[in-house]
Design a protein around this motif. Sequence first.
Motif, PDB file in Angstrom:
ATOM      1  N   CYS A 140      -7.848  12.986  20.502  1.00 23.92           N
ATOM      2  CA  CYS A 140      -8.263  11.554  21.388  1.00 23.92           C
ATOM      3  C   CYS A 140      -9.662  10.960  20.551  1.00 23.92           C
ATOM      4  CB  CYS A 140      -8.846  12.156  22.561  1.00 23.92           C
ATOM      5  SG  CYS A 140      -7.299  12.802  23.757  1.00 23.92           S
ATOM      6  N   LEU A 214     -11.522  15.427  32.239  1.00 23.57           N
ATOM      7  CA  LEU A 214     -10.206  16.349  32.182  1.00 23.57           C
ATOM      8  C   LEU A 214     -10.517  17.565  33.015  1.00 23.57           C
ATOM      9  CD1 LEU A 214      -8.440  16.846  28.867  1.00 23.57           C
ATOM     10  CD2 LEU A 214      -8.719  18.704  30.417  1.00 23.57           C
ATOM     11  N   ILE A 246      -7.839  13.136  33.805  1.00 20.83           N
ATOM     12  CA  ILE A 246      -6.719  13.949  33.348  1.00 20.83           C
ATOM     13  C   ILE A 246      -6.531  15.262  34.168  1.00 20.83           C
ATOM     14  CG2 ILE A 246      -5.354  15.014  31.385  1.00 20.83           C
ATOM     15  CD1 ILE A 246      -7.260  13.119  29.346  1.00 20.83           C
ATOM     16  N   MET A 248      -4.734  18.479  34.710  1.00 14.61           N
ATOM     17  CA  MET A 248      -3.587  19.501  34.128  1.00 14.61           C
ATOM     18  C   MET A 248      -3.300  20.591  35.003  1.00 14.61           C
ATOM     19  SD  MET A 248      -4.790  19.353  30.016  1.00 14.61           S
ATOM     20  CE  MET A 248      -3.156  19.638  29.340  1.00 14.61           C
ATOM     21  N   ILE A 313      -3.477  10.687  34.983  1.00  8.76           N
ATOM     22  CA  ILE A 313      -2.530  11.427  34.299  1.00  8.76           C
ATOM     23  C   ILE A 313      -2.336  12.674  34.550  1.00  8.76           C
ATOM     24  CG2 ILE A 313      -3.462  11.936  32.257  1.00  8.76           C
ATOM     25  CD1 ILE A 313      -0.743  11.328  30.939  1.00  8.76           C
ATOM     26  N   VAL A 315      -0.354  16.456  34.365  1.00  6.21           N
ATOM     27  CA  VAL A 315       0.308  17.373  33.920  1.00  6.21           C
ATOM     28  C   VAL A 315       0.933  18.584  34.737  1.00  6.21           C
ATOM     29  CG1 VAL A 315       0.523  18.930  31.811  1.00  6.21           C
ATOM     30  CG2 VAL A 315      -0.501  16.708  31.622  1.00  6.21           C
ATOM     31  N   CYS A 367       1.778  18.419  24.636  1.00  5.88           N
ATOM     32  CA  CYS A 367       1.105  17.803  25.817  1.00  5.88           C
ATOM     33  C   CYS A 367      -0.213  17.151  25.469  1.00  5.88           C
ATOM     34  CB  CYS A 367       1.029  18.838  26.629  1.00  5.88           C
ATOM     35  SG  CYS A 367      -0.205  18.666  28.057  1.00  5.88           S
ATOM     36  N   ASP A 370       0.709  13.714  24.078  1.00  8.33           N
ATOM     37  CA  ASP A 370       1.269  12.814  25.060  1.00  8.33           C
ATOM     38  C   ASP A 370      -0.119  12.343  25.719  1.00  8.33           C
ATOM     39  OD1 ASP A 370       3.875  13.228  24.365  1.00  8.33           O
ATOM     40  OD2 ASP A 370       4.290  14.711  25.919  1.00  8.33           O
ATOM     41  N   VAL A 371      -0.913  13.154  26.247  1.00  9.24           N
ATOM     42  CA  VAL A 371      -1.952  12.866  26.701  1.00  9.24           C
ATOM     43  C   VAL A 371      -3.054  11.998  25.978  1.00  9.24           C
ATOM     44  CG1 VAL A 371      -4.344  13.852  27.570  1.00  9.24           C
ATOM     45  CG2 VAL A 371      -2.199  14.983  28.375  1.00  9.24           C
ATOM     46  N   TRP A 374      -1.753   8.148  26.132  1.00  7.40           N
ATOM     47  CA  TRP A 374      -2.045   7.629  27.271  1.00  7.40           C
ATOM     48  C   TRP A 374      -3.608   7.187  27.351  1.00  7.40           C
ATOM     49  CZ3 TRP A 374      -5.176   8.883  31.456  1.00  7.40           C
ATOM     50  CH2 TRP A 374      -4.792   8.014  32.644  1.00  7.40           C
TER      51      TRP A 374
END
Length: 388
Positions: A140, A214, A246, A248, A313, A315, A367, A370-371, A374
């Motif tokens: 990131c 997160l 985020i 998860m 987002i 997960v 994963c 993908d995170v 986004w």
Amino acid sequence: MPSLMVKLYSVIFKYQQKHLLQGLIETPESNKSNPFGITSRPHESIAASNPSFTDGVATKDIRANPYSSLSLRIFLPDTAVTSSLASSYQIPNYGGYSPVEGRSHRKLPVMLQFHGGGFVSGSNESVGNDAFCRRIAKLCDVIVVAVGYRLAPETKYPGAFEDGFKVLNWLAKQSNLAVCGRLGAQNHIFDSFGASMVEPWLAAHGDTSRCVLLGVSSGANIADYVARKAVEAGKRLDPVKVVAQILMFPFFIGRTPTHSEIKLASTYFYDKTMCKLAWKLFLPKEEFNLDHPAANPLIAGRQPPLKCMPPTITVVAEHDFMRDRAIAYSEELRKVNVDAPLLDYKDAVHEFATLDVLLQTPQAQACAEDVSIWVKKYISLRGHEFSY
């Protein structure tokens, strides 16, 4: 289906975790209370911090609050350091990276990370969490601040939640202290923990106007709480801006069971019995309720309104007891026009992404990638990339 390695590790994990939970339940209440708190259990495998750039990331530990065990581990990717600073990596009296005063420094978004463990175990310094945060920092391109919040039952609800928001306020204080430092006034300013020192990595490289939350498992519950408190605080948190979160495999539950909570009641890693034990340890006895606001994100009357929440987002994993309630929360956010995509991974289990140091599953790498794709649209560069 999950691999044989995942199944075997799940059996070991469930045996150890159930033994821990049952032991904590049976401990007399008089021996549980500890206002100072603890942030790690003796059985945790801890990764040492390394302030030099190893594998592209430097780390350091901070004891954030002298009045509690609250701690932080900062993960700084080497992308923050320009080539002109390459010669400043080694400082004789310190042995790690230290920003050079008077030079330009690249600013990176700041991501607060809250580890999992059912509120009763886990650590921001554990081997698994350290590897996960390193991966996220690099993918990131952010500074990750992993929060070592106080664990239950030594510290009951809302201790861990308050620790999360306290760190967000600490980030705001650090940003303001850094500005005062550039004005030559930091020796006369004290942050919320009574220390006048600016954290140099954050002062040089942190851009708190691009802050992401997160949370992993129980840490996702904390992240969601911190996001709500940030919305309520508004400009009082300036210059911190929470631009995304985020979640998860959040540790959500409720009194009325969902389809997955029935079908997967005895599934891998955290199952129904273990979840209930963890909530009994975390919530004060007089507040125990599976529809408690800390446990169920969709009970009536929760504030602020969902439409005020930041882009989120979520997960989830195919073989996770708690998946349906996380999916429902994500759907409710989309209904009020919050950008709230859902990532659903087949053949995956609870905490598959942060257990990857042991399990090494292809889903974990996918994963994280993908995170990162986004979240980058919310942490793209704002204003100047360098500061002085």
